[in-house]
Scaffold this motif. Structure first.
Motif, PDB file in Angstrom:
ATOM      1  N   ALA A  12     -16.602 -14.761  17.383  1.00 56.59           N
ATOM      2  CA  ALA A  12     -17.299 -14.874  16.100  1.00 56.59           C
ATOM      3  C   ALA A  12     -18.503 -13.935  16.121  1.00 56.59           C
ATOM      4  O   ALA A  12     -19.549 -14.290  16.664  1.00 56.59           O
ATOM      5  N   PRO A  13     -18.386 -12.735  15.554  1.00 57.96           N
ATOM      6  CA  PRO A  13     -19.469 -11.747  15.656  1.00 57.96           C
ATOM      7  C   PRO A  13     -20.793 -12.237  15.077  1.00 57.96           C
ATOM      8  O   PRO A  13     -21.856 -11.800  15.534  1.00 57.96           O
ATOM      9  N   ASP A  14     -20.755 -13.129  14.128  1.00 56.87           N
ATOM     10  CA  ASP A  14     -22.000 -13.632  13.548  1.00 56.87           C
ATOM     11  C   ASP A  14     -22.815 -14.427  14.570  1.00 56.87           C
ATOM     12  O   ASP A  14     -24.041 -14.464  14.487  1.00 56.87           O
ATOM     13  N   VAL A  15     -22.149 -15.071  15.514  1.00 53.17           N
ATOM     14  CA  VAL A  15     -22.857 -15.865  16.526  1.00 53.17           C
ATOM     15  C   VAL A  15     -23.722 -14.958  17.397  1.00 53.17           C
ATOM     16  O   VAL A  15     -24.914 -15.198  17.574  1.00 53.17           O
ATOM     17  N   ALA A  17     -24.716 -11.925  16.808  1.00 55.43           N
ATOM     18  CA  ALA A  17     -25.742 -11.265  15.992  1.00 55.43           C
ATOM     19  C   ALA A  17     -26.902 -12.213  15.704  1.00 55.43           C
ATOM     20  O   ALA A  17     -28.069 -11.818  15.796  1.00 55.43           O
ATOM     21  N   TRP A  18     -26.594 -13.456  15.366  1.00 52.80           N
ATOM     22  CA  TRP A  18     -27.646 -14.436  15.072  1.00 52.80           C
ATOM     23  C   TRP A  18     -28.492 -14.693  16.310  1.00 52.80           C
ATOM     24  O   TRP A  18     -29.719 -14.711  16.232  1.00 52.80           O
ATOM     25  N   HIS A  22     -32.468 -13.757  16.544  1.00 53.02           N
ATOM     26  CA  HIS A  22     -33.445 -14.836  16.580  1.00 53.02           C
ATOM     27  C   HIS A  22     -34.063 -15.084  17.958  1.00 53.02           C
ATOM     28  O   HIS A  22     -35.137 -15.678  18.049  1.00 53.02           O
TER      29      HIS A  22
END
Length: 140
Positions: A12-15, A17-18, A22
């Motif tokens: 899950a690339p969003d994980v 990146a997030w 952060h």
């Protein structure tokens, strides 16, 4: 801080990146280089030996695993916990971990002062099993 993600989280690339945005954590490919590892699929938990174990001189250089579990209750097998910070013993029932988790944690405990620390996150809350905790199957 080097961070390792298991298969479902890495897919899950969003994980990644997030987390990078952060926390500033570096997402790594090798679990042996990670200070922290996030595991979303507890049933497919890798062998604990693939993670950094620390050394006798620097035990703090080991990996802390943060594992998402189905529940911190309801499992057929109850775990008996003993060790520092536990008066007598405590029991815990964790749904979603591999069937051989007691053997894995016993081998991890035997490495002390080396070894990994485990943080279990479930819908009910969080439970920590540091390497100092002796885990056996509860008889009752």
């Amino acid at each position: 801080t080097p961070l390792w993600l298991d298969g479902p989280l890495a897919a899950a690339p969003d994980v990644a990146a997030w987390l990078a945005f952060h926390t500033g954590a570096r997402i790594g490919a090798a679990p042996s280089q990670a200070a922290f590892a996030l595991v979303a699929d507890a049933a497919a938990l890798p062998d604990l030996a693939v993670f950094a174990q620390g050394t006798d001189v620097y035990p703090d250089r080991s990996t802390t695993l943060i594992v998402q579990v189905e529940a911190l209750s309801g499992a057929a097998a109850r775990l008996r916990l003993a060790g520092p910070g536990i008066s007598g013993h405590a029991t815990l029932s964790i749904t979603g971990l591999p069937a051989d988790i007691v053997d894995r944690l016993a081998a991890n405990h035997a490495l002390f002062p080396r070894g990994i620390d485990l943080v279990l996150a479930g819908p009910e809350g969080v439970a920590a099993l540091p390497r100092t905790t002796r885990v056996t199957l509860s008889e009752a």
